[in-house]
Scaffold this motif. Structure first.
Motif, PDB file in Angstrom:
ATOM      1  N   PHE A 122       0.832  -1.200   0.000  1.00 50.25           N
ATOM      2  CA  PHE A 122       0.000   0.000   0.000  1.00 50.25           C
ATOM      3  C   PHE A 122       0.870   1.254   0.000  1.00 50.25           C
ATOM      4  O   PHE A 122       0.669   2.169  -0.808  1.00 50.25           O
ATOM      5  CB  PHE A 122      -0.907  -0.020   1.237  1.00 50.25           C
ATOM      6  CG  PHE A 122      -1.964   1.040   1.260  1.00 50.25           C
ATOM      7  CD1 PHE A 122      -1.647   2.374   1.512  1.00 50.25           C
ATOM      8  CD2 PHE A 122      -3.290   0.715   1.045  1.00 50.25           C
ATOM      9  CE1 PHE A 122      -2.624   3.362   1.541  1.00 50.25           C
ATOM     10  CE2 PHE A 122      -4.278   1.688   1.069  1.00 50.25           C
ATOM     11  CZ  PHE A 122      -3.943   3.015   1.313  1.00 50.25           C
ATOM     12  N   VAL A 123       1.844   1.302   0.904  1.00 54.08           N
ATOM     13  CA  VAL A 123       2.718   2.476   1.005  1.00 54.08           C
ATOM     14  C   VAL A 123       3.515   2.666  -0.277  1.00 54.08           C
ATOM     15  O   VAL A 123       3.572   3.767  -0.847  1.00 54.08           O
ATOM     16  CB  VAL A 123       3.672   2.347   2.209  1.00 54.08           C
ATOM     17  CG1 VAL A 123       4.596   3.557   2.286  1.00 54.08           C
ATOM     18  CG2 VAL A 123       2.899   2.198   3.500  1.00 54.08           C
ATOM     19  N   ILE A 124       4.141   1.594  -0.738  1.00 55.17           N
ATOM     20  CA  ILE A 124       5.009   1.693  -1.914  1.00 55.17           C
ATOM     21  C   ILE A 124       4.225   2.126  -3.153  1.00 55.17           C
ATOM     22  O   ILE A 124       4.632   3.041  -3.884  1.00 55.17           O
ATOM     23  CB  ILE A 124       5.727   0.350  -2.169  1.00 55.17           C
ATOM     24  CG1 ILE A 124       6.724   0.077  -1.043  1.00 55.17           C
ATOM     25  CG2 ILE A 124       6.426   0.363  -3.522  1.00 55.17           C
ATOM     26  CD1 ILE A 124       7.371  -1.290  -1.115  1.00 55.17           C
ATOM     27  N   PHE A 125       3.078   1.488  -3.390  1.00 54.72           N
ATOM     28  CA  PHE A 125       2.322   1.806  -4.602  1.00 54.72           C
ATOM     29  C   PHE A 125       1.597   3.147  -4.502  1.00 54.72           C
ATOM     30  O   PHE A 125       1.372   3.799  -5.520  1.00 54.72           O
ATOM     31  CB  PHE A 125       1.342   0.675  -4.929  1.00 54.72           C
ATOM     32  CG  PHE A 125       1.986  -0.480  -5.620  1.00 54.72           C
ATOM     33  CD1 PHE A 125       2.278  -0.418  -6.968  1.00 54.72           C
ATOM     34  CD2 PHE A 125       2.343  -1.621  -4.929  1.00 54.72           C
ATOM     35  CE1 PHE A 125       2.889  -1.471  -7.636  1.00 54.72           C
ATOM     36  CE2 PHE A 125       2.963  -2.689  -5.570  1.00 54.72           C
ATOM     37  CZ  PHE A 125       3.239  -2.610  -6.927  1.00 54.72           C
ATOM     38  N   ALA A 126       1.240   3.564  -3.293  1.00 56.75           N
ATOM     39  CA  ALA A 126       0.673   4.912  -3.134  1.00 56.75           C
ATOM     40  C   ALA A 126       1.714   5.962  -3.506  1.00 56.75           C
ATOM     41  O   ALA A 126       1.407   6.965  -4.169  1.00 56.75           O
ATOM     42  CB  ALA A 126       0.188   5.115  -1.708  1.00 56.75           C
ATOM     43  N   GLY A 189      -4.595   6.815   1.231  1.00 54.38           N
ATOM     44  CA  GLY A 189      -3.757   6.996   0.052  1.00 54.38           C
ATOM     45  C   GLY A 189      -3.444   8.453  -0.199  1.00 54.38           C
ATOM     46  O   GLY A 189      -2.307   8.826  -0.516  1.00 54.38           O
ATOM     47  N   GLY A 190      -4.455   9.319  -0.033  1.00 55.81           N
ATOM     48  CA  GLY A 190      -4.242  10.748  -0.207  1.00 55.81           C
ATOM     49  C   GLY A 190      -3.293  11.328   0.831  1.00 55.81           C
ATOM     50  O   GLY A 190      -2.444  12.170   0.508  1.00 55.81           O
ATOM     51  N   ILE A 191      -3.427  10.878   2.072  1.00 55.35           N
ATOM     52  CA  ILE A 191      -2.539  11.355   3.141  1.00 55.35           C
ATOM     53  C   ILE A 191      -1.094  10.970   2.849  1.00 55.35           C
ATOM     54  O   ILE A 191      -0.165  11.778   2.996  1.00 55.35           O
ATOM     55  CB  ILE A 191      -2.988  10.788   4.497  1.00 55.35           C
ATOM     56  CG1 ILE A 191      -4.333  11.384   4.902  1.00 55.35           C
ATOM     57  CG2 ILE A 191      -1.936  11.066   5.578  1.00 55.35           C
ATOM     58  CD1 ILE A 191      -4.943  10.755   6.131  1.00 55.35           C
ATOM     59  N   LEU A 192      -0.893   9.730   2.415  1.00 57.99           N
ATOM     60  CA  LEU A 192       0.463   9.273   2.111  1.00 57.99           C
ATOM     61  C   LEU A 192       1.029  10.009   0.897  1.00 57.99           C
ATOM     62  O   LEU A 192       2.242  10.237   0.811  1.00 57.99           O
ATOM     63  CB  LEU A 192       0.474   7.772   1.880  1.00 57.99           C
ATOM     64  CG  LEU A 192       0.168   6.903   3.102  1.00 57.99           C
ATOM     65  CD1 LEU A 192       0.316   5.423   2.759  1.00 57.99           C
ATOM     66  CD2 LEU A 192       1.061   7.262   4.280  1.00 57.99           C
ATOM     67  N   ALA A 193       0.164  10.375  -0.044  1.00 56.07           N
ATOM     68  CA  ALA A 193       0.629  11.148  -1.201  1.00 56.07           C
ATOM     69  C   ALA A 193       1.164  12.503  -0.765  1.00 56.07           C
ATOM     70  O   ALA A 193       2.200  12.965  -1.257  1.00 56.07           O
ATOM     71  CB  ALA A 193      -0.513  11.325  -2.201  1.00 56.07           C
ATOM     72  N   ILE A 194       0.460  13.145   0.151  1.00 56.17           N
ATOM     73  CA  ILE A 194       0.920  14.446   0.668  1.00 56.17           C
ATOM     74  C   ILE A 194       2.265  14.285   1.377  1.00 56.17           C
ATOM     75  O   ILE A 194       3.190  15.088   1.191  1.00 56.17           O
ATOM     76  CB  ILE A 194      -0.129  15.048   1.622  1.00 56.17           C
ATOM     77  CG1 ILE A 194      -1.402  15.387   0.842  1.00 56.17           C
ATOM     78  CG2 ILE A 194       0.422  16.293   2.311  1.00 56.17           C
ATOM     79  CD1 ILE A 194      -2.565  15.797   1.706  1.00 56.17           C
TER      80      ILE A 194
END
Length: 255
Positions: A122-126, A189-194
């Motif tokens: 999840f982290v890597i692909f986000a 996903g949005g939080i990790l993108a930021i």
């Protein structure tokens, strides 16, 4: 070879290796993360002018290695002591040791959890979705710059596109993990993108301060480890904090 051809060839070699180690878990995955932690310190401290083939250089590389090995054994108090000591004695001039420790330990811990494979994916692909969609959207739409003084190529439209891409990817990974189409996963996903974009900007500021284009030349077409992992090194600890709060459940179920 053009830079694009080098980048594609490097990805074709590295991506299967990383995915194999991630899927295998255990010491195969741990060894990969520990090696990357050491490499990050070598690269970051070298940029700061530290001669790594000295006793101090060797000690700097041993610091995150010891932290990672101790964390694998579950001795988190000892890890905290190492981090505190590095802050107290100034072992890292501008943070490469600490960045390596925080990012590496987060990735080690996430993979060891009950839903570790999917959480790490999840982290890597986000992060990948954020980076790729930001690049594509920025090139397609353009518009006002996000942080021209730090990274002139990044645009606000690209940043928004990257967040949207990570939101979609979060939902996809959660669905693949059997959680269905989860709004919570999309939000995560949005939080990790930021977080990923902040990590990217921090590394850009670091390189601009030192007057260098790339952090290294280890990966043909991609630059160094810091160039490729800057976003992940901030997103992974953020995901780790959410995982800590979620207990045994997958971190994307927190909201």
């Amino acid at each position: 070879m053009t830079e694009l051809q080098k980048r594609i060839l490097s990805s074709l070699v590295l991506v299967p290796i990383v995915l194999f180690c991630l899927w295998s878990g255990g010491w195969v995955y741990r060894a990969l993360v520990l090696l990357v932690m050491i490499g990050l310190v070598w690269e970051g401290e070298s940029l700061l002018g530290q001669r790594m083939k000295t006793l101090r250089g060797v000690l700097l590389m041993l610091w995150p290695l010891c932290a990672g090995l101790i964390a694998i054994k579950g001795q988190w108090l000892a890890v905290a002591s190492l981090v505190g000591a590095s802050l107290l004695f100034g072992l890292s001039t501008c943070g490469p040791v600490l960045v390596s420790i925080f990012g590496g330990i987060a990735l080690l811990w996430l993979r060891s959890r009950p839903e570790g494979l999917y959480e790490t994916l999840f982290v890597i692909f986000a992060v990948i979705a954020s980076d790729s969609c930001a690049y594509a959207t920025g090139r397609l739409i353009g518009g006002p710059k996000l942080a021209p003084a730090i990274s002139p190529g990044k645009t606000i439209s690209g940043s928004i596109g990257g967040i949207i891409g990570a939101v979609v990817m979060g939902g996809v990974i959660a669905h693949a993990a059997g959680a269905g189409w989860s709004a919570s996963a999309c939000l995560m996903g949005g939080i990790l993108a930021i977080a990923a974009q902040c990590g990217d900007l921090m590394e850009s500021a670091f390189k601009r301060r030192l007057g260098v284009k790339d952090s290294g030349k280890l990966i043909p077409g991609h630059g160094g480890l810091l160039d490729r992992l800057d976003a992940l090194l901030l997103a992974a600890p953020i995901a780790g904090l959410f995982a800590l709060c979620s207990g045994q459940a997958a971190f994307w179920t927190l909201f």
